[in-house]
Design a protein around this motif. Sequence first.
Motif, PDB file in Angstrom:
ATOM      1  N   VAL A  46       0.831  -1.205   0.000  1.00  0.00           N
ATOM      2  CA  VAL A  46       0.000   0.000   0.000  1.00  0.00           C
ATOM      3  C   VAL A  46       0.865   1.255   0.000  1.00  0.00           C
ATOM      4  CG1 VAL A  46      -1.622   1.323   1.384  1.00  0.00           C
ATOM      5  CG2 VAL A  46      -1.983  -1.110   1.051  1.00  0.00           C
ATOM      6  N   LEU A  47       1.902   1.245   0.845  1.00  0.00           N
ATOM      7  CA  LEU A  47       2.714   2.456   0.962  1.00  0.00           C
ATOM      8  C   LEU A  47       3.503   2.727  -0.306  1.00  0.00           C
ATOM      9  CD1 LEU A  47       3.978   2.256   4.625  1.00  0.00           C
ATOM     10  CD2 LEU A  47       2.286   3.774   3.668  1.00  0.00           C
ATOM     11  N   VAL A  48       3.967   1.653  -0.967  1.00  0.00           N
ATOM     12  CA  VAL A  48       4.723   1.883  -2.201  1.00  0.00           C
ATOM     13  C   VAL A  48       3.821   2.491  -3.268  1.00  0.00           C
ATOM     14  CG1 VAL A  48       5.945   0.759  -4.069  1.00  0.00           C
ATOM     15  CG2 VAL A  48       6.459   0.135  -1.747  1.00  0.00           C
ATOM     16  N   ILE A  49       2.632   1.937  -3.396  1.00  0.00           N
ATOM     17  CA  ILE A  49       1.729   2.484  -4.415  1.00  0.00           C
ATOM     18  C   ILE A  49       1.318   3.904  -4.046  1.00  0.00           C
ATOM     19  CG2 ILE A  49      -0.504   1.637  -3.503  1.00  0.00           C
ATOM     20  CD1 ILE A  49       0.423   1.205  -7.082  1.00  0.00           C
ATOM     21  N   MET A  50       1.158   4.138  -2.725  1.00  0.00           N
ATOM     22  CA  MET A  50       0.778   5.482  -2.292  1.00  0.00           C
ATOM     23  C   MET A  50       1.888   6.480  -2.604  1.00  0.00           C
ATOM     24  SD  MET A  50      -0.199   6.607   1.548  1.00  0.00           S
ATOM     25  CE  MET A  50      -0.074   8.291   2.115  1.00  0.00           C
ATOM     26  N   GLU A  51       3.109   6.082  -2.295  1.00  0.00           N
ATOM     27  CA  GLU A  51       4.235   6.979  -2.566  1.00  0.00           C
ATOM     28  C   GLU A  51       4.331   7.310  -4.051  1.00  0.00           C
ATOM     29  OE1 GLU A  51       7.035   8.714  -0.904  1.00  0.00           O
ATOM     30  OE2 GLU A  51       8.528   7.129  -0.969  1.00  0.00           O
ATOM     31  N   ARG A  52       4.156   6.282  -4.866  1.00  0.00           N
ATOM     32  CA  ARG A  52       4.288   6.527  -6.303  1.00  0.00           C
ATOM     33  C   ARG A  52       3.177   7.416  -6.824  1.00  0.00           C
ATOM     34  NH1 ARG A  52       6.148   1.146  -9.311  1.00  0.00           N
ATOM     35  NH2 ARG A  52       6.088   2.612 -11.016  1.00  0.00           N
ATOM     36  N   ARG A  53       1.977   7.243  -6.278  1.00  0.00           N
ATOM     37  CA  ARG A  53       0.872   8.091  -6.694  1.00  0.00           C
ATOM     38  C   ARG A  53       1.080   9.539  -6.241  1.00  0.00           C
ATOM     39  NH1 ARG A  53      -3.708   7.350 -10.066  1.00  0.00           N
ATOM     40  NH2 ARG A  53      -3.105   5.391 -10.972  1.00  0.00           N
ATOM     41  N   VAL A  54       1.468   9.688  -4.976  1.00  0.00           N
ATOM     42  CA  VAL A  54       1.692  11.043  -4.448  1.00  0.00           C
ATOM     43  C   VAL A  54       2.768  11.737  -5.271  1.00  0.00           C
ATOM     44  CG1 VAL A  54       2.586  12.314  -2.476  1.00  0.00           C
ATOM     45  CG2 VAL A  54       0.925  10.524  -2.120  1.00  0.00           C
ATOM     46  N   ALA A  55       3.857  11.007  -5.523  1.00  0.00           N
ATOM     47  CA  ALA A  55       4.947  11.588  -6.306  1.00  0.00           C
ATOM     48  C   ALA A  55       4.458  11.989  -7.679  1.00  0.00           C
ATOM     49  CB  ALA A  55       6.078  10.576  -6.425  1.00  0.00           C
ATOM     50  N   ALA A  56       3.698  11.101  -8.310  1.00  0.00           N
ATOM     51  CA  ALA A  56       3.257  11.371  -9.673  1.00  0.00           C
ATOM     52  C   ALA A  56       2.372  12.602  -9.726  1.00  0.00           C
ATOM     53  CB  ALA A  56       2.513  10.153 -10.213  1.00  0.00           C
ATOM     54  N   TRP A  57       1.441  12.696  -8.782  1.00  0.00           N
ATOM     55  CA  TRP A  57       0.515  13.828  -8.846  1.00  0.00           C
ATOM     56  C   TRP A  57       1.228  15.134  -8.552  1.00  0.00           C
ATOM     57  CZ3 TRP A  57      -4.092  11.008  -6.040  1.00  0.00           C
ATOM     58  CH2 TRP A  57      -4.737  10.198  -6.974  1.00  0.00           C
ATOM     59  N   MET A  58       2.204  15.104  -7.661  1.00  0.00           N
ATOM     60  CA  MET A  58       2.942  16.338  -7.409  1.00  0.00           C
ATOM     61  C   MET A  58       3.808  16.699  -8.603  1.00  0.00           C
ATOM     62  SD  MET A  58       3.941  16.154  -3.444  1.00  0.00           S
ATOM     63  CE  MET A  58       2.637  16.299  -2.242  1.00  0.00           C
ATOM     64  N   GLN A  59       4.200  15.688  -9.365  1.00  0.00           N
ATOM     65  CA  GLN A  59       5.057  15.942 -10.525  1.00  0.00           C
ATOM     66  C   GLN A  59       4.246  16.011 -11.807  1.00  0.00           C
ATOM     67  OE1 GLN A  59       7.665  12.649 -10.127  1.00  0.00           O
ATOM     68  NE2 GLN A  59       8.956  13.656  -8.631  1.00  0.00           N
ATOM     69  N   ILE A  60       2.984  16.361 -11.709  1.00  0.00           N
ATOM     70  CA  ILE A  60       2.068  16.452 -12.840  1.00  0.00           C
ATOM     71  C   ILE A  60       2.191  15.258 -13.781  1.00  0.00           C
ATOM     72  CG2 ILE A  60       1.502  18.891 -12.879  1.00  0.00           C
ATOM     73  CD1 ILE A  60       3.841  19.431 -14.623  1.00  0.00           C
ATOM     74  N   PHE A  70      -6.642   1.024 -11.777  1.00  0.00           N
ATOM     75  CA  PHE A  70      -5.914   2.232 -11.361  1.00  0.00           C
ATOM     76  C   PHE A  70      -4.459   1.933 -10.991  1.00  0.00           C
ATOM     77  CE2 PHE A  70     -10.375   2.738 -10.096  1.00  0.00           C
ATOM     78  CZ  PHE A  70     -10.731   3.756 -10.944  1.00  0.00           C
ATOM     79  N   GLY A  71      -3.915   0.865 -11.521  1.00  0.00           N
ATOM     80  CA  GLY A  71      -2.520   0.546 -11.222  1.00  0.00           C
ATOM     81  C   GLY A  71      -2.278   0.064  -9.816  1.00  0.00           C
ATOM     82  N   LEU A  72      -3.347  -0.410  -9.147  1.00  0.00           N
ATOM     83  CA  LEU A  72      -3.190  -0.769  -7.734  1.00  0.00           C
ATOM     84  C   LEU A  72      -2.324  -2.007  -7.551  1.00  0.00           C
ATOM     85  CD1 LEU A  72      -6.765  -0.068  -6.385  1.00  0.00           C
ATOM     86  CD2 LEU A  72      -4.689   1.191  -5.918  1.00  0.00           C
ATOM     87  N   LEU A  73      -2.226  -2.837  -8.567  1.00  0.00           N
ATOM     88  CA  LEU A  73      -1.445  -4.061  -8.419  1.00  0.00           C
ATOM     89  C   LEU A  73       0.010  -3.874  -8.828  1.00  0.00           C
ATOM     90  CD1 LEU A  73      -4.045  -6.643  -9.730  1.00  0.00           C
ATOM     91  CD2 LEU A  73      -3.580  -5.946  -7.404  1.00  0.00           C
ATOM     92  N   GLN A  74       0.385  -2.626  -9.123  1.00  0.00           N
ATOM     93  CA  GLN A  74       1.739  -2.354  -9.596  1.00  0.00           C
ATOM     94  C   GLN A  74       2.785  -2.837  -8.599  1.00  0.00           C
ATOM     95  OE1 GLN A  74       2.751  -0.819 -12.628  1.00  0.00           O
ATOM     96  NE2 GLN A  74       4.673  -1.654 -11.889  1.00  0.00           N
ATOM     97  N   SER A  75       2.572  -2.542  -7.307  1.00  0.00           N
ATOM     98  CA  SER A  75       3.603  -2.908  -6.341  1.00  0.00           C
ATOM     99  C   SER A  75       3.658  -4.424  -6.155  1.00  0.00           C
ATOM    100  CB  SER A  75       3.376  -2.199  -5.014  1.00  0.00           C
ATOM    101  OG  SER A  75       2.044  -2.272  -4.636  1.00  0.00           O
ATOM    102  N   LEU A  76       2.512  -5.087  -6.382  1.00  0.00           N
ATOM    103  CA  LEU A  76       2.525  -6.556  -6.330  1.00  0.00           C
ATOM    104  C   LEU A  76       3.404  -7.097  -7.459  1.00  0.00           C
ATOM    105  CD1 LEU A  76       0.896  -8.395  -4.396  1.00  0.00           C
ATOM    106  CD2 LEU A  76      -0.625  -8.843  -6.292  1.00  0.00           C
ATOM    107  N   ALA A  77       3.262  -6.516  -8.625  1.00  0.00           N
ATOM    108  CA  ALA A  77       4.080  -6.942  -9.764  1.00  0.00           C
ATOM    109  C   ALA A  77       5.552  -6.668  -9.495  1.00  0.00           C
ATOM    110  CB  ALA A  77       3.623  -6.219 -11.020  1.00  0.00           C
ATOM    111  N   ASP A  78       5.825  -5.518  -8.868  1.00  0.00           N
ATOM    112  CA  ASP A  78       7.217  -5.194  -8.533  1.00  0.00           C
ATOM    113  C   ASP A  78       7.795  -6.216  -7.569  1.00  0.00           C
ATOM    114  OD1 ASP A  78       6.985  -3.021 -10.098  1.00  0.00           O
ATOM    115  OD2 ASP A  78       6.809  -1.571  -8.471  1.00  0.00           O
ATOM    116  N   THR A  79       6.976  -6.590  -6.553  1.00  0.00           N
ATOM    117  CA  THR A  79       7.445  -7.568  -5.583  1.00  0.00           C
ATOM    118  C   THR A  79       7.754  -8.888  -6.265  1.00  0.00           C
ATOM    119  OG1 THR A  79       5.830  -6.528  -4.163  1.00  0.00           O
ATOM    120  CG2 THR A  79       6.935  -8.454  -3.293  1.00  0.00           C
ATOM    121  N   LEU A  80       6.863  -9.276  -7.159  1.00  0.00           N
ATOM    122  CA  LEU A  80       7.067 -10.530  -7.885  1.00  0.00           C
ATOM    123  C   LEU A  80       8.381 -10.481  -8.654  1.00  0.00           C
ATOM    124  CD1 LEU A  80       5.104 -12.931  -8.041  1.00  0.00           C
ATOM    125  CD2 LEU A  80       4.574 -12.193 -10.358  1.00  0.00           C
TER     126      LEU A  80
END
Lengths: 358, 385, 175
Positions: A46-60, A70-80
């Motif tokens: 959750v925190l990894v996806i949250m960080e990436r979302r927060v970063a993305a929105w601040m960086q337009i 909504f890309g929620l499984l992205q960090s699961l794929a990264d872990t895999l």
Amino acid sequence: MWSLSYIANALHDWLYQTFSPTLALIIEMVIAGIAVIGLFAVLGLVLVIMERRVAAWMQIRLGPNRVGPFGLLQSLADTLKLLVKEGMTPSGSDKFLFNLAPYIAMMVAMLLMAPIAFAKDFQLWDLNIGVLYVSAVSSIMVISILMAGWASNNKYSLMGAMRSGAQIVSYELSAGLSVLVVVVLTGSLKISDIIQSQADGWWIFKGHVPVLVAFVIFIIAVTAETNRAPFDLAEAESELTAGFHTEYSGMKFALFFLAEYINVFIVCSIGAILFLGGWMPFHIGHWEGFNRVMDYIPSSIWFFGKTFFLIFVIMWFRWTFPRLRIDQLLNLEWKYLLPISMINILLATAIAIAGWHF
Amino acid sequence: MFRETEILQTASQVSSTGGDLEGAGDLVINVGPQHPATHGVLHLVITLNGETIKKVEPHLGYIHRSIEKMCESLTYRQFIYVTSRMDYLSAHMNNHACALCVEKGMQIEVPERAKVVRVIMDELTRIASHELWWGAMAMDVGAFTPFFHAFRERETINEIMEETCGARLTMNYYVPGGLMAELHPDFQKKVKSFITLFKSKIDEYDELVTGNIIFQNRMKGVGYLSAEDAVSFGCSGPTARGSGVSSDIRKLYPYAAYDQVQFDEVLENGCDSFARYMIRIREMKQSVRIIEQLIDNIPEGDFQAKTKAVLKLPKGEFYTRVETARGELGVYIVSEGGTTPYRIKFRSPGFSNLSALDQMARGSKLGDLVAMMGTLDLVIPDIDR
Amino acid sequence: MPGLPSLRERGSRGEANMFIVNYIKDIYKGIRSLLVGMRRTGYYFTHHKEIITQEYPDNRDTLKMADRFKGEVVMPHDENNEHRCTGCTACELACPNGTIKVVTKFDITPEGKKKKAIDKLVYHLELCTMCNLCIIACPSDAIVMAQTFEHSVFDRAQLTKILNNPGSKIMEGVE
């Protein structure tokens, strides 16, 4: 009523009725361990996806939006991906310490879970020196970083580890002092007592200026303690490539990565417990009607809401500020934060003795 | 000023001194060729004492493509496109220098329209280059967000370039005698809308980075380069102007239409990283000022002078220089009277600016070195060619 | 952070007061500058309409390249499979990289005369730098730049293209 404490108590009763006390205790411990590991995994994702979302929105930018809804499984794929990656051990390294370090980082993060109250009456271990335990155990983190940096046999890693050592040892002082402000006002080191003392209002509201200052200093200090930007000198991507975990890959890297996020979660939950009342709902003095409405919101939601708000603030720091230099970092601690916290704790003590707080 | 050439000592010699000699206990680390801070493949060998830098030794050659030699086998029309690959962020200015040199040799009179368009294009490229530098600079000191904000405005310029020149980075729009093609019909409209956008966003840069207390402390008082050193190292462009050395080729030796426009040569006397930072921020505003003066006054006429089909420079030596986003770019052509140059030499700004890095970095912290490299605005293919 | 002055520097009480004032002023200014930056990122965090990301492979249908974009060299043919290339090799001479190779042959015209024409115009996309010099060198506008940009293939040999269609011939009236 379906609250976390109800489920826990029901389970506890059932276990003790069904099995012998020893066996029941062992089973409870296993369940608690599995629950903590499960929470770890979920929090990490959750925190990894949250960080990436927060970063993305601040960086337009849009941020992860391909894997899952909504890309929620992205960090699961990264872990895999990290799981199937080869965990390299450099040939010149101290192999035992090199492989041990990530597990120590992980272990520290797990130990810190013990005294945290996730909801009303839902706590693994409500020991009477809870706050002291947290500050003591969190210091072990620096050992794993030093170990990783030294064992990697890499100059960047070593420099990152040395920076981190100086940094964590320094910032623990002001983190500890700002925690003490609340301890002084409460008169107890026990987590449940501290939360209970905020039933009529959170410390940040009823503690006057000293608690407010302590809160700000606490947030700055724990940002530094968890090696997050703008204090990420141990990693310092543009200077030391990846700092102490330069040589780590695969799951060993993932453990460091996970430990960083879990540590952020833990320090934020400590901050929420000490200053924002933990699971305690938002109460205003004697407004009975308002307070009752607030009580309808489950206590676990209050706790996670406050914690995630603080996590968001720390992420907000990271994606806004440039990094400090090592001497400026230590200047900030020893010339600004520490003197201010010392004066602050004096003020807080005076307030506590005089009983001026609400 | 004379300085010992100990910089030529190799890293191995330093580390092998060992024992009680000076240099014992020093840490020699390789920053680069693959390192996030070097913006490419620059290789620095740094001698550290703890966190303090004792020596910085740039090693070049990782992206050497022998562009000068390549140019010698190409005709005067062909060789210009190669120079886009040197300082790829100011491709137009590189092409401009080469085109000017050939025009000087052939004594081609460039039409007014081409001159004005060249100035507008150069200044747009300068803004784009400084935008990217600003983002990368912030990234060097650890702030990631400004990079993306800078790219938003830079993208607008790239789109303008793409429409008129047909490419975003290596445009190859200048030919000896003028321009390769007529301007796109939307060019003026797009440039004006870019200026409006840019003016509304430039203050955000100050909010996000310039005013930030952490950033100012990282920049102020570090990377000191005195005016004398700046001159003796041959620094040019914003690096020299940050030390108060007037070195703007656009002012000192006006080319194209720079003598027709009003603009200030930006000078700062801080001599430190922050001065060099402010120079570039202020230069962007001056570039906008230049574009604003010219964009409504592009003269009508041909965009290209009539030239012979085969260009043959007369026997002799020719030198021209332009102000790129990084400083003075000189093009030196020796001609034997044939269709290809006998010898070409580029005086690239990045190479001279990099040579000052050791002087600037000694005694400062490792973190500052990265910030200093940021303020020098290094583009490695420009240094190495 | 500006450092504290050393003990030697703070002599009189007035200076000490000034020091305290400056100390607090520094802290105030510093925190203010940080909050200004956080307000800016906070603005973008909450205003999603400012997002500029283009979702590239998804927007292929609506993606419009600039009409001058230099993607690759192509030779347009009309409906009669006729092109405008005379085989003069001006493009081959203009190219700095040897990207273009013109292979000529001799056609026999109905009157029985030999006429030079192209057999193949070989174009090496893998060598091309899109400098546009061949296009401006061509006297009969036989080749133009196409706006394609997705050039990646698995086999390098696929990048060597023959620009004229098989069986094509030169347009009437182009010399």
